[in-house]
Scaffold this active site. Structure first.
Site, PDB file in Angstrom:
ATOM      1  N   ASN A   7       0.962  -1.188  -0.010  1.00 19.74           N
ATOM      2  CA  ASN A   7      -0.014   0.152  -0.024  1.00 19.74           C
ATOM      3  C   ASN A   7       0.900   1.105   0.222  1.00 19.74           C
ATOM      4  O   ASN A   7       1.217   1.554   1.000  1.00 19.74           O
ATOM      5  CB  ASN A   7      -0.862   0.087   1.400  1.00 19.74           C
ATOM      6  CG  ASN A   7      -1.705   1.211   1.510  1.00 19.74           C
ATOM      7  OD1 ASN A   7      -1.892   1.952   0.544  1.00 19.74           O
ATOM      8  ND2 ASN A   7      -2.360   1.505   2.697  1.00 19.74           N
ATOM      9  N   LYS A  21       0.067   4.143  -0.384  1.00 23.85           N
ATOM     10  CA  LYS A  21      -0.545   5.257   0.211  1.00 23.85           C
ATOM     11  C   LYS A  21      -0.388   6.741  -0.638  1.00 23.85           C
ATOM     12  O   LYS A  21      -0.105   6.373  -1.815  1.00 23.85           O
ATOM     13  CB  LYS A  21      -0.058   5.581   1.702  1.00 23.85           C
ATOM     14  CG  LYS A  21      -0.372   4.521   2.511  1.00 23.85           C
ATOM     15  CD  LYS A  21      -0.144   4.820   4.021  1.00 23.85           C
ATOM     16  CE  LYS A  21      -0.285   3.601   4.706  1.00 23.85           C
ATOM     17  NZ  LYS A  21      -0.381   3.517   6.082  1.00 23.85           N
ATOM     18  N   HIS A  30      -9.762   1.410   4.857  1.00 22.48           N
ATOM     19  CA  HIS A  30      -8.280   1.392   5.614  1.00 22.48           C
ATOM     20  C   HIS A  30      -8.779   2.557   6.460  1.00 22.48           C
ATOM     21  O   HIS A  30      -9.478   3.534   6.653  1.00 22.48           O
ATOM     22  CB  HIS A  30      -7.513   2.123   4.612  1.00 22.48           C
ATOM     23  CG  HIS A  30      -6.011   2.136   5.112  1.00 22.48           C
ATOM     24  ND1 HIS A  30      -5.813   3.022   6.052  1.00 22.48           N
ATOM     25  CD2 HIS A  30      -5.051   1.072   5.130  1.00 22.48           C
ATOM     26  CE1 HIS A  30      -4.526   2.738   6.207  1.00 22.48           C
ATOM     27  NE2 HIS A  30      -4.171   1.684   5.809  1.00 22.48           N
ATOM     28  N   GLU A  45      -7.064   5.067   7.763  1.00 24.37           N
ATOM     29  CA  GLU A  45      -6.823   6.338   7.475  1.00 24.37           C
ATOM     30  C   GLU A  45      -8.202   6.850   6.861  1.00 24.37           C
ATOM     31  O   GLU A  45      -8.594   8.080   6.917  1.00 24.37           O
ATOM     32  CB  GLU A  45      -5.611   6.572   6.442  1.00 24.37           C
ATOM     33  CG  GLU A  45      -4.408   6.326   7.507  1.00 24.37           C
ATOM     34  CD  GLU A  45      -3.086   5.752   6.666  1.00 24.37           C
ATOM     35  OE1 GLU A  45      -3.037   5.822   5.303  1.00 24.37           O
ATOM     36  OE2 GLU A  45      -2.283   5.223   7.383  1.00 24.37           O
ATOM     37  N   GLU A  76      -5.715  -4.715  10.898  1.00 21.71           N
ATOM     38  CA  GLU A  76      -4.830  -3.510  11.129  1.00 21.71           C
ATOM     39  C   GLU A  76      -5.087  -2.939  12.244  1.00 21.71           C
ATOM     40  O   GLU A  76      -5.942  -2.150  12.337  1.00 21.71           O
ATOM     41  CB  GLU A  76      -4.866  -2.754   9.747  1.00 21.71           C
ATOM     42  CG  GLU A  76      -4.528  -3.482   8.512  1.00 21.71           C
ATOM     43  CD  GLU A  76      -4.026  -2.532   7.409  1.00 21.71           C
ATOM     44  OE1 GLU A  76      -2.810  -2.714   7.178  1.00 21.71           O
ATOM     45  OE2 GLU A  76      -4.398  -1.387   7.406  1.00 21.71           O
ATOM     46  N   GLY A  92       2.263   2.445  10.600  1.00 22.68           N
ATOM     47  CA  GLY A  92       3.098   3.361  10.525  1.00 22.68           C
ATOM     48  C   GLY A  92       3.821   3.822  11.685  1.00 22.68           C
ATOM     49  O   GLY A  92       4.388   4.853  11.969  1.00 22.68           O
ATOM     50  N   SER A 125       2.778  -2.086  10.425  1.00 23.93           N
ATOM     51  CA  SER A 125       4.397  -1.978  10.604  1.00 23.93           C
ATOM     52  C   SER A 125       5.145  -3.330  10.365  1.00 23.93           C
ATOM     53  O   SER A 125       6.159  -3.739  10.945  1.00 23.93           O
ATOM     54  CB  SER A 125       4.706  -1.651  12.084  1.00 23.93           C
ATOM     55  OG  SER A 125       4.307  -0.168  12.414  1.00 23.93           O
ATOM     56  N   GLY A 132       2.641  -1.079   4.392  1.00 26.11           N
ATOM     57  CA  GLY A 132       2.717   0.412   3.956  1.00 26.11           C
ATOM     58  C   GLY A 132       4.136   0.789   3.819  1.00 26.11           C
ATOM     59  O   GLY A 132       4.802   0.258   2.777  1.00 26.11           O
ATOM     60  N   GLY A 133       4.515   1.626   4.710  1.00 19.75           N
ATOM     61  CA  GLY A 133       5.989   1.992   4.923  1.00 19.75           C
ATOM     62  C   GLY A 133       7.059   1.055   4.061  1.00 19.75           C
ATOM     63  O   GLY A 133       7.655   1.662   3.080  1.00 19.75           O
TER      64      GLY A 133
HETATM   65  P1  PGA Z   1       2.402   0.418   7.672  1.00 20.96           P
HETATM   66  O1  PGA Z   1       1.038   0.753   7.144  1.00 20.96           O
HETATM   67  O2  PGA Z   1       3.110  -0.887   7.218  1.00 20.96           O
HETATM   68  O3  PGA Z   1       3.268   1.681   7.233  1.00 20.96           O
HETATM   69  O4  PGA Z   1       2.291   0.256   9.181  1.00 20.96           O
HETATM   70  C1  PGA Z   1       0.249  -0.341   6.897  1.00 20.96           C
HETATM   71  C2  PGA Z   1      -1.058   0.190   6.021  1.00 20.96           C
HETATM   72  O5  PGA Z   1      -1.554   1.260   6.572  1.00 20.96           O
HETATM   73  O6  PGA Z   1      -1.804  -0.499   5.491  1.00 20.96           O
END
Ligand code: PGA
Length: 314
Positions: free
Chosen positions: A61, A63, A153, A155, A224, A230, A270, A291-292
């Site tokens: 992802n 983002k 998600h 967010e 999640e 994050g 994470s 994500g990251g």
């Molecule tokens: P992250 O994000 O791996 O940066 O924690 C995961 C996500 O939001 O799907």
């Protein structure tokens, strides 16, 4: 690791089932159910899940990151890292990349040359077309080559006030458009601290139950925990396994044991190249939403390699 399911465990599950709820034991393909346990389960009315294999699914992802130049380099690097770390990945796993919407066709064109990954949208709207400035139609995502779409998600739930009812509408239209939704759900830190995790997850699962069952069957879930996204603070294996088991049990009660066995549940929050294997071996977890750490192709390739069939069964 292989687990033996014994008559004692069956008795315990029967004792712990509350208020008319059916007792349930979740067995993975490699687990061994003893004959005594099977007899005891029949006597006490405990359901032991049938044993099926679910295909791992690992989704990047991005983002709101990346552009055409980034995508170009990324696709080439991912292809070469996967060839190096896990050449047989395409036969065993579903690898997905979710770039920002304008990059969906770009990502697909790059993948098409070598069939590296499938492409996902990060969100879609609840209408096919019309006066909805700034929104993305699921039908357009599909037309541009997306096979999947991330829905609900945290967010989006937090920053754009998406509700479970909206998530349900999005699931339905995404499937009508020919997309496979990856529905995110997870508790925030206050929920966890006040022991509301299960209640919050159960509430979020109502979106899955409020669409027709033939639609629900197409959904992939991503657990999640919001506090792990994050932050570099991934949930512990025990926490992930506990919530995953809760999700499967809740689904088993609502939609039946076969459904609950078949649905794929990813973990997100994470995930990185260092903790991926620890997450890949958790019972009931079928992949990751990253994500990251997915923004570096080499790291995403290492995460995918953690889901190798061999690595997970050792
Ligand atoms: P992250 O994000 O791996 O940066 O924690 C995961 C996500 O939001 O799907």
């Amino acid at each position: 690791m292989r687990r033996f399911i014994t008559a004692d465990e069956v008795r315990k599950a029967a004792r712990e089932a509350s208020g008319g709820e059916k007792a349930f034991i979740y067995a993975e393909k490699e687990d061994v159910v003893t004959d005594e346990a099977r007899d005891m389960a029949r006597t006490l009315g405990v359901v032991i899940s049938s044993e099926i294999t679910r295909r791992p699914c690992i989704c990047a992802n991005f983002k709101m990151n990346g552009g055409p130049g980034f995508m170009d380099k990324y696709a080439a690097e991912l292809a070469s890292c996967l060839a190096q770390f896990y050449p047989e990945y395409a036969a065993e796993t579903d690898v997905i990349v979710a770039p920002p919407a304008p990059l969906v066709p770009v990502a697909l064109a790059l993948s098409n040359k070598k069939a590296i990954y499938s492409v996902a949208g990060q969100n879609c709207y609840i209408k096919e077309s019309g006066a909805f400035t700034g929104e993305v139609s699921p039908y357009l995502l599909r037309e541009c080559g997306a096979d999947y779409v991330i829905i609900g998600h945290s967010e989006r739930r937090k920053l754009f006030a998406e509700t479970d009812a909206l998530v349900a509408q999005k699931l339905k239209i995404a499937i009508d458009a020919g997309l496979t939704p990856i529905m995110c759900l997870g508790e925030n830190i206050d929920d966890r601290k006040t022991a509301k995790t299960f209640a919050v997850i159960a509430q979020m699962l109502t979106a899955l139950y409020s669409i027709p069952i033939e639609y629900s069957k197409k959904v992939i879930l991503a657990y999640e925990p919001v506090w792990a996204i994050g932050t570099g603070m991934n949930a512990s294996s025990e926490q992930i396994a506990e919530v995953c088991a809760f999700i499967r049990k809740n689904i088993m009660v609502k939609l039946g044991v076969d459904f609950s066995n078949a649905i794929r549940i990813l973990y997100g929050g994470s995930v990185n190249e260092t903790n991926a294997l620890e997450i890949a071996v958790i019972k009931g977890i079928d992949g990751a939403l990253v994500g990251g750490a997915s923004l570096k192709a080499v790291n995403f390739a290492k995460i995918i390699a953690a889901f190798k069939t061999d690595a997970r069964s050792n």
